[in-house]
Design a protein around this motif. Sequence first.
Motif, PDB file in Angstrom:
ATOM      1  N   ARG B 135      29.527  32.463   3.839  1.00  0.00           N
ATOM      2  CA  ARG B 135      28.403  33.317   4.222  1.00  0.00           C
ATOM      3  C   ARG B 135      28.879  34.546   4.980  1.00  0.00           C
ATOM      4  N   PRO B 139      27.763  39.338   1.215  1.00  0.00           N
ATOM      5  CA  PRO B 139      26.459  38.925   0.690  1.00  0.00           C
ATOM      6  C   PRO B 139      26.625  37.926  -0.477  1.00  0.00           C
ATOM      7  N   LEU B 140      25.792  36.902  -0.469  1.00  0.00           N
ATOM      8  CA  LEU B 140      25.892  35.874  -1.502  1.00  0.00           C
ATOM      9  C   LEU B 140      24.718  35.964  -2.460  1.00  0.00           C
ATOM     10  N   THR B 141      24.959  35.591  -3.692  1.00  0.00           N
ATOM     11  CA  THR B 141      23.839  35.510  -4.621  1.00  0.00           C
ATOM     12  C   THR B 141      23.012  34.292  -4.222  1.00  0.00           C
ATOM     13  N   SER B 142      21.804  34.197  -4.757  1.00  0.00           N
ATOM     14  CA  SER B 142      20.937  33.097  -4.337  1.00  0.00           C
ATOM     15  C   SER B 142      21.512  31.748  -4.771  1.00  0.00           C
ATOM     16  N   ILE B 143      22.173  31.732  -5.920  1.00  0.00           N
ATOM     17  CA  ILE B 143      22.818  30.485  -6.356  1.00  0.00           C
ATOM     18  C   ILE B 143      23.918  30.111  -5.360  1.00  0.00           C
ATOM     19  N   GLN B 144      24.713  31.098  -4.968  1.00  0.00           N
ATOM     20  CA  GLN B 144      25.806  30.830  -4.029  1.00  0.00           C
ATOM     21  C   GLN B 144      25.265  30.329  -2.698  1.00  0.00           C
ATOM     22  N   GLN B 145      24.136  30.889  -2.273  1.00  0.00           N
ATOM     23  CA  GLN B 145      23.525  30.440  -1.016  1.00  0.00           C
ATOM     24  C   GLN B 145      23.094  28.988  -1.123  1.00  0.00           C
ATOM     25  N   GLU B 146      22.502  28.663  -2.272  1.00  0.00           N
ATOM     26  CA  GLU B 146      22.054  27.285  -2.466  1.00  0.00           C
ATOM     27  C   GLU B 146      23.225  26.331  -2.420  1.00  0.00           C
TER      28      GLU B 146
END
Lengths: 235, 337
Positions: B135, B139-146
């Motif tokens: 993190r 910046p992370l993509t939403s998939i990466q955040q999940e």
Amino acid sequence: MRSEGQNRISVLAIDDEVQIQRLLTLALETEGYRVATAGTAADGLAAAALHRHDLFIVDLGLPDMTGETVLRRLREWTQAPIIVLTVHSGEEQKIEALDSGADDYITKPFSTGELLARMRAALRRANKTPSDEPVFRSGTLEVDLAARQVRYKGELVKLTATEYDLLRLFVQHAGKVLTHRHILREVWGVAHENNTQYLRVYMQRLREKLEVDPTGDSLFLTEPGVGYRLVQSDK
Amino acid sequence: MWLERWSGYQAISLFYLLSVVLLALFVDRGPILFGTVLTAMGWSYLFAPPRWSFEISGFYDREMVAMYFFVALIVSQLTAALRAARTKERERQEAVMRARLLNESERLGRTLLNSVSHEMRTPLTTISAAPETLRSSGPLTSIQQEVASEIQFAAARLNRLVESLLSAARIESGLLRPKLDWCDLADVVKVSLRNRAEILKGHKLENRLSAATPLVWADYVLLEQAIGNLLLNAATHTPRGSKVIVDARVSDGAVTVEIFDNGPGIGAEDVDRIFDMFYRSASARPGGTGLGLHIVRGFVEAQGGTVFAENVPKGGARFSIVLPIREGAPALEEQAA
């Protein structure tokens, strides 16, 4: 807080696990620190003597030397902050490390955010001069050491002499853990260093007066089996 | 008799004495006495004048018989003492060896426990820290955040599991060394609640401990974990949204910490075995270790306390930790130093 100027803060991390070395290097360099690593206590002490470092991270489970010995050796010639890596349920280890010269500890598995916060607190204390920050602020607490005034949410709070001494000790070591014995020694004297019940009673009183909001964040964090820590919130 | 050609009748008694002495090497005092009497009678009948009778006529012969018994007695006493000393020495050596074995196995157990825990915690540390490092790296993509969140939760769960296993191992191996000192019970409960806030999120919590709760003599870390495991137990065995209450009271020289819930209560077949290792009731949700309550009992008993589980009349269960009150607990209102 990072030091001004071009110099990045230099950190030496001594841990025999390559994974941990990599993790620390990654996490710290992302924050702008300069990181050197060593895999054994011997290499670590040699590296410490060779270059100047601003902060040390030492794992207590090193294969070639006990954590206590490494700390005592380092403390023979450097006052730079030392943070040790410990394991859960290693309370004896933590206290021994703090008594041997460590400034703080963090338990594996640790949150890198937590580690960075403790590093900042340790560096802040190392870089402080007496004239800096006569007024301490953290969240709802404000302590004016020069005027001996304590404010909670702006309102003056009355403390007894012992309560104030206790609070002042925390303020002087804000963000860092203080062992029970250290607190008792500093506030009540060496003769009382085992009278934990005094400490419990007075911590309860300080909390009553300064942590009035039950839903708010704690000001004084209990470190189970080790001691207490005054939280330094950077708000 | 042909024997008399080799020695006089008196000297023959010495042969008898020799046999009694040899006998004394092997048997205890009772049989020796019997043997002595037997041989004396034999000598008296066969050799001492008048022969073929149990009578002994000579004064010196009677003296000799008396001496005979004396010697036999002393010798049997000596050999008995020797035997006793030998047995004691053997027992002592066995005890020393047993103690050494015990020490050795304790040391091995502790070493094994330490190295296993070290081995497990190191990769866990790397895994736990990965999401944060990701993190903060950008910046992370939403998939990466999940994915990062999933790693975080799974790592936390694995960590709890490892800690449970290590705690249970420590209890079973007898290597638990509680550090007893004065503890602020209200603080212990607060820390316990805070550490499990995530798990208790779906329930209505009520902390009834007031600041006037007395200090208890306990091991802070063990007590906090025991209370935490009871809270976890309450949260996982009761429906979402139901109440979990923590209370403490003082009575009969003991401080009792109680955790109430409004769940289905404890099944009759579970009540006696609920604190056993790996025991899981039939109605339990899948995914637990069955160690939680066992650890509660192990930790509490190590501090000299006891645990209870029972159903409350108006529904739900109550788990209690009872700790004996120790002399010297200052009241919180008292002025110290």
